[in-house]
Every structure is written in structure tokens, then in C-alpha cells.
Design an enzyme around this catalytic site. Sequence first.
Site, PDB file in Angstrom:
ATOM      1  N   GLU A  30      -2.949  -4.881  -2.694  1.00 12.76           N
ATOM      2  CA  GLU A  30      -3.327  -5.909  -3.672  1.00 12.76           C
ATOM      3  C   GLU A  30      -3.648  -5.315  -5.034  1.00 12.76           C
ATOM      4  O   GLU A  30      -3.403  -5.928  -6.058  1.00 12.76           O
ATOM      5  CB  GLU A  30      -4.458  -6.812  -3.157  1.00 12.76           C
ATOM      6  CG  GLU A  30      -5.679  -6.124  -2.610  1.00 12.76           C
ATOM      7  CD  GLU A  30      -5.567  -5.756  -1.135  1.00 12.76           C
ATOM      8  OE1 GLU A  30      -4.654  -4.998  -0.779  1.00 12.76           O
ATOM      9  OE2 GLU A  30      -6.441  -6.174  -0.351  1.00 12.76           O
ATOM     10  N   CYS A  63      -4.351   0.499  -2.282  1.00 13.26           N
ATOM     11  CA  CYS A  63      -4.149  -0.727  -1.519  1.00 13.26           C
ATOM     12  C   CYS A  63      -3.068  -1.606  -2.157  1.00 13.26           C
ATOM     13  O   CYS A  63      -2.878  -1.593  -3.374  1.00 13.26           O
ATOM     14  CB  CYS A  63      -5.439  -1.539  -1.468  1.00 13.26           C
ATOM     15  SG  CYS A  63      -6.760  -0.779  -0.534  1.00 13.26           S
ATOM     16  N   ASN A  81       0.843  -1.203   0.000  1.00 14.53           N
ATOM     17  CA  ASN A  81       0.000   0.000   0.000  1.00 14.53           C
ATOM     18  C   ASN A  81       0.873   1.246   0.000  1.00 14.53           C
ATOM     19  O   ASN A  81       1.913   1.297   0.656  1.00 14.53           O
ATOM     20  CB  ASN A  81      -0.991   0.005   1.166  1.00 14.53           C
ATOM     21  CG  ASN A  81      -0.344  -0.138   2.534  1.00 14.53           C
ATOM     22  OD1 ASN A  81       0.694  -0.773   2.682  1.00 14.53           O
ATOM     23  ND2 ASN A  81      -0.958   0.451   3.541  1.00 14.53           N
ATOM     24  N   CYS A 106     -10.373  -5.159   1.015  1.00 10.09           N
ATOM     25  CA  CYS A 106     -11.489  -4.206   0.954  1.00 10.09           C
ATOM     26  C   CYS A 106     -12.355  -4.492  -0.278  1.00 10.09           C
ATOM     27  O   CYS A 106     -11.950  -5.213  -1.197  1.00 10.09           O
ATOM     28  CB  CYS A 106     -10.969  -2.772   0.943  1.00 10.09           C
ATOM     29  SG  CYS A 106     -10.355  -2.216  -0.649  1.00 10.09           S
TER      30      CYS A 106
HETATM   31  N1  THU Z   1      -5.284  -1.436   2.699  1.00 10.14           N
HETATM   32  C1  THU Z   1      -4.772  -2.304   1.778  1.00 10.14           C
HETATM   33  O1  THU Z   1      -3.631  -2.149   1.315  1.00 10.14           O
HETATM   34  N2  THU Z   1      -5.557  -3.329   1.378  1.00 10.14           N
HETATM   35  C2  THU Z   1      -6.842  -3.545   1.790  1.00 10.14           C
HETATM   36  O2  THU Z   1      -7.514  -4.440   1.300  1.00 10.14           O
HETATM   37  C3  THU Z   1      -7.414  -2.710   2.846  1.00 10.14           C
HETATM   38  C4  THU Z   1      -6.594  -1.565   3.290  1.00 10.14           C
HETATM   39  C5  THU Z   1      -4.458  -0.291   3.106  1.00 10.14           C
HETATM   40  C6  THU Z   1      -4.998   1.036   2.643  1.00 10.14           C
HETATM   41  C7  THU Z   1      -4.411   1.980   3.669  1.00 10.14           C
HETATM   42  O3  THU Z   1      -3.111   2.357   3.238  1.00 10.14           O
HETATM   43  C8  THU Z   1      -4.274   1.122   4.923  1.00 10.14           C
HETATM   44  O4  THU Z   1      -4.388  -0.225   4.509  1.00 10.14           O
HETATM   45  C9  THU Z   1      -5.324   1.408   5.982  1.00 10.14           C
HETATM   46  O5  THU Z   1      -6.600   1.343   5.445  1.00 10.14           O
END
Ligand code: THU
Length: 160
Positions: A75, A73, A62, A112
Site C-alpha cells: 500500500e 509494503c 510489496n 500495518c
Molecule cells: N505487508 C504489506 O505489503 N502490507 C502490510 O500492510 C503488511 C505487510 C508485506 C510486507 C512483507 O513483504 C510481507 O507483507 C510480510 O510481512
Amino acid sequence: MRKEQFICPYEVYDNHDELEPQDADLLRKAHEATARSYAPYSKFHVGAAVRMANGEIVMGCNIENAAYPSGLCAERVALFAAQAKFPDVPVEAVAIVAHSKTKTLAEPAAPCGACRQVMLEAEQRSKRPLRVFCQGETGPVMAFDGIESLLPFVFQARLL
Ligand code: THU
């Protein structure tokens, strides 16, 4: 009226040794990718690793931004990079792990909704079920065989 229900099957592995060696390796790469995360705002460092059908592994993390919605994010970073690098190669599996700087995360952080939607389209493009593995910093690994169990009633491109 009739009531119906969606069954969302998934597997839980308490030990890395129970995973196929190539999946355990993918998970290790996802953990490695958390070190590349830029998460000064949430302190939530997510790593992802995508395995392509040609055996290539593409890592992502991320990347946050002071203008919060501009970040992305882990992924999606990994999946978009993988598809940009190998547009004609099917995506086989993705491992997603999260390390928090404020506590030891011992449970998986499920992806998410936006990432599930992106994983679905990668799966459809690849014409094969996408294996998804999730883990916290430690603790059990959850595995999904295809995106439908992660995203019931997904928006379908075929409706357009
Ligand atoms: N985040 C991800 O990288 N993947 C997800 O599926 C959910 C959230 C990251 C986004 C943000 O930088 C941090 O986690 C907190 O939400």
C-alpha cells in the site's frame, strides 16, 4: 478519572456484488497486483490499488529485500507512486489484498501501522475521507470510511 472509548466503525461485505462497481473494480486490480509482488522471504504476496479523484488507478505490491527492513509494503508502494505521479490529485480509495503461498487466506490482512500513518497523511493532503478496502485471497471485504477508524490517536502533524 473517567473511562472513554473509541468507536471504530467499518463495513463488512460478503460478496463483491454488494460493492459499488468502481470499488469492486479497484479490489480486482489489487488482486491482479499480487502477481507483481516480490516476496521470496515471507511468501506473503500483497497487492494494492489506489483510485485517484481523476479516475486513474495506480497499482502497487510489496517488494522485499534480503536486508529485511529495506523492503516496502504494497500500500505504501502504491500510495507513494500515485502521489508521485499525480501530486495535485486527491486520493479517493485504496484496496489492499493478501495472498499467501503457504495457505489460502480467507480473512482480510489489515494494513500495518506504518501504512496507516502514511494513509492518514495522504488523506489529509487530499482533504477528503479515504475509503479503504481489505480482503484476503477470498472471504469477506472490510471497508473503512476514513483512516481514523483504522488508527485511533494517530500522530498529528499539526502538533509539530
Ligand atoms: N505487508 C504489506 O505489503 N502490507 C502490510 O500492510 C503488511 C505487510 C508485506 C510486507 C512483507 O513483504 C510481507 O507483507 C510480510 O510481512
